[in-house]
Motif scaffolding. Structure first.
Motif: not given
Length: 73
Positions: A10-14, A20-21, A47-53
């Motif tokens: 079972l794979v959760w994709v986000q 986040m999320g 994992a990142s401090a920002s939601p976008a690159t």
């Protein structure tokens, strides 16, 4: 998920970074419901401090990696 045989991955994709999320909520609660019957994993951005690159080229590469990894056998 009852129709799936034991051991079916079972794979959760986000699209959001892993920290986040809903992944942490899903990972904390779904195994309690499923037990060990369906192994759970995640495909997400690191994992990142920002939601976008901040770079459309980097975003496209990350998106391609997510889709490839999510659809891999």
């Amino acid at each position: 998920l009852a129709p799936y045989k034991a051991g079916t991955p079972l794979v959760w994709v986000q699209e959001e970074p892993r920290n986040m999320g809903p992944w942490y909520f899903v990972n904390a609660n779904l195994p309690k419901i499923l037990g060990d019957r369906l192994p759970l994993s995640v495909v997400s951005r690191p994992a990142s401090a920002s939601p976008a690159t901040g770079s459309s080229a980097s975003h496209r590469l990350e998106q391609q990696r997510l889709v490839s990894e999510a659809l891999a056998d």
